[in-house]
Design a protein around this motif. Structure first.
Motif, PDB file in Angstrom:
ATOM      1  N   GLU A 281       9.736  57.914  99.486  1.00 30.67           N
ATOM      2  CA  GLU A 281       9.532  57.005 100.615  1.00 30.67           C
ATOM      3  C   GLU A 281       8.073  56.879 101.001  1.00 30.67           C
ATOM      4  O   GLU A 281       7.579  55.784 101.293  1.00 30.67           O
ATOM      5  N   ALA A 282       7.335  58.012 101.024  1.00 31.71           N
ATOM      6  CA  ALA A 282       5.940  57.968 101.451  1.00 31.71           C
ATOM      7  C   ALA A 282       5.102  57.100 100.523  1.00 31.71           C
ATOM      8  O   ALA A 282       4.255  56.317 100.977  1.00 31.71           O
ATOM      9  N   ALA A 283       5.328  57.222  99.220  1.00 28.49           N
ATOM     10  CA  ALA A 283       4.545  56.435  98.266  1.00 28.49           C
ATOM     11  C   ALA A 283       4.867  54.951  98.393  1.00 28.49           C
ATOM     12  O   ALA A 283       3.964  54.100  98.344  1.00 28.49           O
ATOM     13  N   PHE A 284       6.144  54.610  98.584  1.00 23.68           N
ATOM     14  CA  PHE A 284       6.526  53.203  98.719  1.00 23.68           C
ATOM     15  C   PHE A 284       5.988  52.624 100.028  1.00 23.68           C
ATOM     16  O   PHE A 284       5.520  51.487 100.082  1.00 23.68           O
ATOM     17  N   ARG A 285       6.049  53.419 101.082  1.00 28.89           N
ATOM     18  CA  ARG A 285       5.508  52.975 102.365  1.00 28.89           C
ATOM     19  C   ARG A 285       4.014  52.676 102.232  1.00 28.89           C
ATOM     20  O   ARG A 285       3.510  51.678 102.745  1.00 28.89           O
ATOM     21  N   LYS A 286       3.311  53.558 101.524  1.00 30.96           N
ATOM     22  CA  LYS A 286       1.875  53.352 101.334  1.00 30.96           C
ATOM     23  C   LYS A 286       1.609  52.043 100.592  1.00 30.96           C
ATOM     24  O   LYS A 286       0.683  51.294 100.913  1.00 30.96           O
ATOM     25  N   ALA A 287       2.441  51.745  99.588  1.00 36.20           N
ATOM     26  CA  ALA A 287       2.272  50.499  98.841  1.00 36.20           C
ATOM     27  C   ALA A 287       2.491  49.289  99.742  1.00 36.20           C
ATOM     28  O   ALA A 287       1.761  48.296  99.660  1.00 36.20           O
ATOM     29  N   LEU A 288       3.483  49.356 100.615  1.00 32.84           N
ATOM     30  CA  LEU A 288       3.755  48.239 101.523  1.00 32.84           C
ATOM     31  C   LEU A 288       2.650  48.077 102.568  1.00 32.84           C
ATOM     32  O   LEU A 288       2.349  46.957 102.999  1.00 32.84           O
ATOM     33  N   GLU A 289       2.041  49.186 102.989  1.00 29.40           N
ATOM     34  CA  GLU A 289       1.018  49.128 104.026  1.00 29.40           C
ATOM     35  C   GLU A 289      -0.268  48.458 103.544  1.00 29.40           C
ATOM     36  O   GLU A 289      -1.090  48.064 104.358  1.00 29.40           O
ATOM     37  N   ALA A 382       2.708  57.521 113.498  1.00 24.22           N
ATOM     38  CA  ALA A 382       3.438  57.074 112.316  1.00 24.22           C
ATOM     39  C   ALA A 382       3.393  58.139 111.242  1.00 24.22           C
ATOM     40  O   ALA A 382       2.355  58.723 110.976  1.00 24.22           O
ATOM     41  N   PRO A 383       4.526  58.431 110.604  1.00 21.99           N
ATOM     42  CA  PRO A 383       4.536  59.447 109.575  1.00 21.99           C
ATOM     43  C   PRO A 383       3.905  58.961 108.286  1.00 21.99           C
ATOM     44  O   PRO A 383       3.836  57.768 108.002  1.00 21.99           O
ATOM     45  N   ALA A 384       3.445  59.923 107.500  1.00 18.09           N
ATOM     46  CA  ALA A 384       3.028  59.675 106.129  1.00 18.09           C
ATOM     47  C   ALA A 384       2.022  58.556 105.991  1.00 18.09           C
ATOM     48  O   ALA A 384       2.219  57.593 105.287  1.00 18.09           O
ATOM     49  N   GLU A 385       0.892  58.710 106.708  1.00 18.95           N
ATOM     50  CA  GLU A 385      -0.164  57.720 106.561  1.00 18.95           C
ATOM     51  C   GLU A 385      -0.665  57.708 105.124  1.00 18.95           C
ATOM     52  O   GLU A 385      -0.991  56.681 104.563  1.00 18.95           O
TER      53      GLU A 385
END
Length: 613
Positions: A281-289, A382-385
């Motif tokens: 999830e953290a890696a995908f969130r980073k890609a979306l951000e 926010a988690p996992a910046e």
């Protein structure tokens, strides 16, 4: 006289009434600052915590009290924010343990559960302080136990518990000197009184066959201290925000369509292969951000729900395809939506009911308005910046730090921190935020740097829940966190590093400069509202009319030998000319000191200062 017991649905409705009463008064609770700086967020933290628990209750209704209490406890635990939120979650955690397996609840069981909640909360706090929410909860529970031997009437009994809580709240200034100095009651205790008030209101109306718990009487809040702080301007703003839906349309008319930077509102599901590794999830969130905001990721087994606002929907879909099949697409152009809303003939769309879907996503997300993020400088807890994707081999160590200000985050990363969670004095990350950061790291042992006393309890709860060894280094400020990272040695053992980092934070002095919001006398220093104050650890040591005056006075308190190492972190409001003057003064006054300066970017505090002795 009402002697019947509460079933799970009754108990849940009562909890919802308490949560609503708390929510209505969150800003009033925030106004009960016991410190002359704008860091009052107790109401916000308690409200966010209760909201998380209530959301869980709504999602998993239960007929049995034991099951309902268990569901609430889990939601509160994972959503707990700040000391007040964590303590509140512990009160209900003990309550849930006491009523486990019970179908219904009468006065004796309710009284015992309140007491076990207090016992659990006290165990969670390393150094309990009298005159706080703990005191209010303890005295109310003790009175509840005693009165349970006199009545079986739940309404009468809960009214007694609430009255005792309010009475104890009124006495908190006599227990905690800082409350008396400022002229307020304890904010966390006030929050608990509001919750109990909601309980009583539900029992005396809806449960007893009255009008229901939807509306509260227009009575004054239960501020029991003399001369309480009046409601802040934000309370009026909150009331205005609760106005009719057409008022929201007026707000939309003030927004330029072109200001919607991420115009494509996207929702879809990723159906992942059942044998696949855990979703990163953290890696995908980073890609979306990288080119999006309003990101919501919900992983549930083999299905992942995705919501994002983006400028490049194709890139989002291509990134998601790497994790499985995509289904249930829903993509809207929010600029088109906004243009439609501005047309008079589209007014009925604005006046549509405020649906559960709109509430779940936030009104802004449902209507196409870019969300306003809580916190300062566009930051939230926010988690996992930043996160490392899962690897085939686990690294020996991973480090999670809580910080505020992009400059400070970059400094932490340069010192070896893997994940920086945005949060701090005014927006504490929850236990779940910390858990997500811990779980996203491919490391055998995790170090967590809370960097704020209000986050220590949440960090320790995350430590207990984690599926691997976690060390919480008790850093209470950003400078302490940096001192700990400077001492970290990756080639050493966890025990060696834990000891070395704790010793490092004991060798540094942590100072801050901020602005007082009211007249008061603290630590023997007379302060006028608007003055700048210098704080050494927890103690105010200086007050001056200028930020440089306060910073110089603070440094004179921190420097003893004159040859110390000094780090100055400039905040978002720090003036470059002031910073040059301060550094010049340091070089002239302490020529043997080793001085470095960085743009930290933190809000509220123009300067954070570390002095290593």
């Amino acid at each position: 006289m009402t002697t019947r017991n509460l079933h799970g649905t009754d108990w849940s409705a009562m909890v919802l009434a308490g949560a609503e009463r708390l929510s209505r008064n969150a800003e009033l609770i925030n106004a009960l600052n016991v410190f002359p700086v704008p860091d009052g967020d107790t109401g916000t933290n308690m409200n966010l915590t209760m909201s998380a628990g209530v959301a869980e209750l709504k999602n998993k209704p239960a007929e049995e009290v034991g099951r309902a209490a268990e569901v609430l406890s889990k939601g509160l635990l994972m959503g707990a924010r700040g000391n007040s939120g964590v303590i509140l979650s512990q009160l209900f955690r003990g309550f849930a343990q006491s009523v486990a397996g019970q179908r219904e609840l009468g006065v004796p069981g309710f009284a015992a559960a309140l007491q076990q909640g207090v016992d659990t909360a006290y165990k969670a706090v390393v150094k309990p302080v009298e005159g706080t929410i703990l005191t209010v909860a303890r005295e109310a529970a003790r009175h509840g136990l005693a009165h349970s031997r006199k009545t079986e009437d739940l309404i009468e009994w809960m009214s007694e518990v609430h009255a005792k809580a309010a009475e104890t709240l009124a006495r908190t200034p006599d227990m905690l000197p800082v409350l008396k100095q400022v002229g307020v009651v304890d904010s966390g205790g006030q929050g608990l009184v509001f919750i109990y008030e909601g309980f009583v209101h539900y029992l005396t109306t809806a449960w007893a066959g009255g009008a229901g718990a939807a509306g509260y009487p227009a009575s004054a809040p239960v501020f029991a201290a003399p001369a309480p702080v009046p409601p802040s301007a934000s309370a009026a703003a909150a009331a205005a925000a609760a106005a009719s839906v057409p008022a929201r349309a007026a707000a939309q008319s003030k927004l330029a369509t072109e200001s919607i930077w991420f115009p494509y509102d996207m929702e879809f599901f990723i159906r992942r292969p059942s044998a696949h590794a855990p979703f990163p999830e953290a890696a995908f969130r980073k890609a979306l951000e990288r080119d999006g905001d309003s990101i919501i990721l919900i992983a549930d087994g083999d299905i992942v729900k995705v919501h994002v606002h983006s400028r490049r929907p194709g890139d989002v879909l291509n990134a998601a395809l790497a994790y499985g099949e995509l289904t249930n697409f829903h993509i809207l152009n929010m600029q088109d939506q906004h243009r439609d809303l501005l047309r008079p003939e589209q007014a009925p769309r604005v006046n549509a009911p405020y649906t559960e879907e709109a509430e779940a996503l936030g009104f802004e997300a449902a209507s196409g308005i870019p969300p306003v993020t809580e916190g300062y400088a566009g930051e939230s807890a926010a988690p996992a910046e930043e996160a490392h994707p899962l690897a085939h081999e686990m690294a020996p160590f991973g480090v999670v730090a809580v910080s505020v200000g992009e400059g400070n985050a970059e400094l932490f990363r340069s010192l070896g921190v893997d994940i920086v969670i945005s949060g701090g004095q005014s927006m504490n990350p929850s236990t779940e935020d910390l858990m997500q950061a811990i779980q996203s790291l491919a490391a055998e042992h995790i170090f967590v740097l809370p960097n704020n006393p209000n986050i220590l309890l949440a960090a320790k709860q995350a430590q207990e829940l984690a599926d691997r060894p976690v060390t919480v280094v008790p850093t209470r400020s950003i400078p302490q966190g940096m001192a700990a990272m400077l001492a970290f040695q990756e080639e050493q053992t966890p025990a060696y590093n834990a000891d070395r980092m704790e010793k490092a934070i004991q060798r540094v002095l942590s100072g801050s400069v901020t602005q007082a919001v009211r007249d008061t006398v603290m630590d023997g220093v007379e302060i006028r509202g608007g003055q700048h104050i210098g704080i050494l650890d927890k103690k105010i040591v200086a007050a001056a009319d200028t930020v440089i005056g306060a910073a110089r006075a603070l440094l004179e308190e921190m420097m003893s030998a004159g040859d110390e190492t000094v780090m100055v972190l400039g905040g978002a409001d720090a003036d470059e000319a002031d910073t040059r003057d301060l550094l010049g003064w340091l070089a002239e006054r302490y020529p043997d000191a080793e001085v470095e300066s960085h743009a930290g970017g933190q809000p509220l505090y123009p300067y954070l200062i570390l002095v290593e002795q």
